[in-house]
Design a protein around this motif. Structure first.
Motif, PDB file in Angstrom:
ATOM      1  N   ILE A  75       0.869  -1.181   0.000  1.00 24.15           N
ATOM      2  CA  ILE A  75       0.000   0.000   0.000  1.00 24.15           C
ATOM      3  C   ILE A  75       0.903   1.226   0.000  1.00 24.15           C
ATOM      4  O   ILE A  75       1.668   1.441   0.940  1.00 24.15           O
ATOM      5  CB  ILE A  75      -0.924   0.020   1.220  1.00 24.15           C
ATOM      6  N   CYS A  97      -5.827   4.562   2.780  1.00 21.07           N
ATOM      7  CA  CYS A  97      -5.603   3.266   3.420  1.00 21.07           C
ATOM      8  C   CYS A  97      -4.174   3.029   3.904  1.00 21.07           C
ATOM      9  O   CYS A  97      -3.913   1.995   4.540  1.00 21.07           O
ATOM     10  CB  CYS A  97      -5.997   2.135   2.465  1.00 21.07           C
ATOM     11  N   TYR A  98      -3.255   3.948   3.615  1.00 21.70           N
ATOM     12  CA  TYR A  98      -1.895   3.736   4.093  1.00 21.70           C
ATOM     13  C   TYR A  98      -1.893   3.719   5.624  1.00 21.70           C
ATOM     14  O   TYR A  98      -2.512   4.553   6.269  1.00 21.70           O
ATOM     15  CB  TYR A  98      -0.962   4.838   3.581  1.00 21.70           C
ATOM     16  N   ILE A 106      -3.316   1.483   7.528  1.00 21.67           N
ATOM     17  CA  ILE A 106      -4.621   1.057   8.022  1.00 21.67           C
ATOM     18  C   ILE A 106      -4.501  -0.079   9.031  1.00 21.67           C
ATOM     19  O   ILE A 106      -5.399  -0.344   9.812  1.00 21.67           O
ATOM     20  CB  ILE A 106      -5.530   0.625   6.836  1.00 21.67           C
ATOM     21  N   MET A 166      -1.887  -5.104  -0.166  1.00 20.01           N
ATOM     22  CA  MET A 166      -3.259  -5.184  -0.663  1.00 20.01           C
ATOM     23  C   MET A 166      -3.293  -5.991  -1.956  1.00 20.01           C
ATOM     24  O   MET A 166      -2.264  -6.228  -2.589  1.00 20.01           O
ATOM     25  CB  MET A 166      -3.814  -3.782  -0.926  1.00 20.01           C
ATOM     26  N   SER A 178      -9.636   6.360  -4.844  1.00 21.61           N
ATOM     27  CA  SER A 178      -9.747   6.381  -3.381  1.00 21.61           C
ATOM     28  C   SER A 178      -9.603   7.782  -2.813  1.00 21.61           C
ATOM     29  O   SER A 178     -10.191   8.107  -1.782  1.00 21.61           O
ATOM     30  CB  SER A 178      -8.705   5.447  -2.755  1.00 21.61           C
ATOM     31  N   ARG A 215     -13.472   4.294   7.332  1.00 26.87           N
ATOM     32  CA  ARG A 215     -12.180   4.008   6.697  1.00 26.87           C
ATOM     33  C   ARG A 215     -11.970   2.503   6.531  1.00 26.87           C
ATOM     34  O   ARG A 215     -11.499   2.034   5.495  1.00 26.87           O
ATOM     35  CB  ARG A 215     -11.053   4.624   7.527  1.00 26.87           C
ATOM     36  N   CYS A 245     -11.564   0.825   2.888  1.00 22.81           N
ATOM     37  CA  CYS A 245     -10.294   0.158   2.586  1.00 22.81           C
ATOM     38  C   CYS A 245     -10.470  -1.339   2.351  1.00 22.81           C
ATOM     39  O   CYS A 245      -9.675  -1.953   1.640  1.00 22.81           O
ATOM     40  CB  CYS A 245      -9.286   0.407   3.708  1.00 22.81           C
ATOM     41  N   SER A 246     -11.511  -1.936   2.920  1.00 22.07           N
ATOM     42  CA  SER A 246     -11.759  -3.347   2.638  1.00 22.07           C
ATOM     43  C   SER A 246     -12.089  -3.556   1.168  1.00 22.07           C
ATOM     44  O   SER A 246     -11.906  -4.656   0.633  1.00 22.07           O
ATOM     45  CB  SER A 246     -12.909  -3.871   3.511  1.00 22.07           C
ATOM     46  N   ALA A 265      -8.551  -1.473  -0.882  1.00 24.20           N
ATOM     47  CA  ALA A 265      -7.258  -2.118  -0.603  1.00 24.20           C
ATOM     48  C   ALA A 265      -7.489  -3.401   0.184  1.00 24.20           C
ATOM     49  O   ALA A 265      -7.128  -3.492   1.360  1.00 24.20           O
ATOM     50  CB  ALA A 265      -6.352  -1.162   0.163  1.00 24.20           C
TER      51      ALA A 265
END
Length: 304
Positions: free
Chosen positions: A46, A53-54, A56, A61, A79, A95, A99-100, A103
């Motif tokens: 990521i 998402c960084y 997370i 990912m 994103s 978030r 992100c799911s 990523a």
């Protein structure tokens, strides 16, 4: 065999990620929603540029992701359009939910968000999106996601269906910031224009979610104007405001743990909406002067 995220165990994310890994170990088959990977799918770090998402809680990912984005450039571009919504703090699990999909965690199968997680985030965030003229997108149609009894990523936060006294905070459509008290007369005019005005002390409670919890100090409530409200019901109404209007409370507190403020606003249905907020500080002489003069001040409609 189920693989774990490619990250050192001591650096794994919060309870939501550990819970997901525990559920994976209990499932012997992927099920309809947790499908095994396509051969073309690959793990990628990521990147820092993927602000959504960084950091997370996991470092790699799957590409393509669950929204069928084929390249990292496309993922970053798409994103980033969700960052303003996260800034509104509409739901503490927003978030994780996004992100799911953007990523997905790098396991040997694809794990979708649970339908209940989607519905909880939509319930709080869709009204905020509507403030800016954006509908909840079809790609996030909650009916597309698995029920909770399937293998999926579940909600972490407590919501209105829990036994907690608090609802999940919902961001306001209206921006709320501390006002600069330019003159005492301007402040008095503002107090006259609103339904209520109160001097209060707000405390920030420790929290592990992305949204802070705030409490009203009931011993530090000075009612300047109660309008259509009873004086005795104002503390409870203001606590309700702190519970549901995360953005406004966050902006007023400006990262502090406690503060005294003069707030004024309107009564809308069964809720209060704060329109103006001034920080009660020694250097704010105009605010002090306005509050001292308020007891003897007559608003224009009263004078008439």
């Amino acid at each position: 065999m189920v693989t774990s995220p490619r990250r050192h165990p001591s650096r794994l994310g919060g309870p939501w990620l550990l819970g997901l890994l525990a559920r994976l170990l209990l499932w012997g088959s992927p099920g309809a929603w947790a499908s095994y990977l396509r051969r073309s799918s690959s793990c990628m770090p990521i990147p820092h540029r993927m602000a959504l998402c960084y950091d997370i809680g996991y470092s790699e990912m799957r590409i393509p992701n669950l929204l069928e984005h084929e390249t990292m450039t496309e993922v970053i571009q798409q994103s980033s359009s969700w960052l303003p919504l996260l800034a509104r703090e509409c739901h503490p699990d927003a978030r994780i939910f996004l992100c799911s999909l953007f990523a997905p965690i790098c396991l040997d199968r694809l794990i979708y968000p649970c339908r209940s997680l989607c519905e909880a985030v939509k319930r709080s965030c869709a009204p905020v999106m509507a403030c800016y003229g954006y509908p909840w997108p079809e790609i996030l149609n909650c009916n597309k996601f698995p029920a909770d009894h399937e293998l999926c990523i579940a909600a972490v936060s407590m919501d209105e269906n829990s036994s907690s006294r608090r609802t999940v905070p919902r961001a306001s459509c209206k921006d709320c910031e501390l006002e600069e008290a330019s003159t005492a007369r301007e402040i008095l005019e503002s107090l006259c224009a609103n339904d209520f005005a109160v001097k209060i002390r707000i405390l920030r409670r420790n929290t592990t979610t992305t949204i802070s919890d705030f409490d009203l100090d009931p011993s530090k409530v000075e009612v300047l104007k109660h309008g259509p409200l009873l004086r005795t019901e104002i503390p409870a109404r203001l606590q309700q405001w702190l519970d549901i209007d995360a953005t406004c409370a966050h902006n007023i507190m400006r990262g502090t743990q406690a503060g005294v403020f003069v707030v004024s606003g309107e009564v809308q249905s069964d809720q209060v909406v704060v329109n103006k907020a001034y920080a009660w500080q020694k250097r704010n002489r105009n605010l002090h002067q306005a509050v001292r003069r308020w007891k003897h001040h007559r608003c224009p409609e009263q004078a008439g």
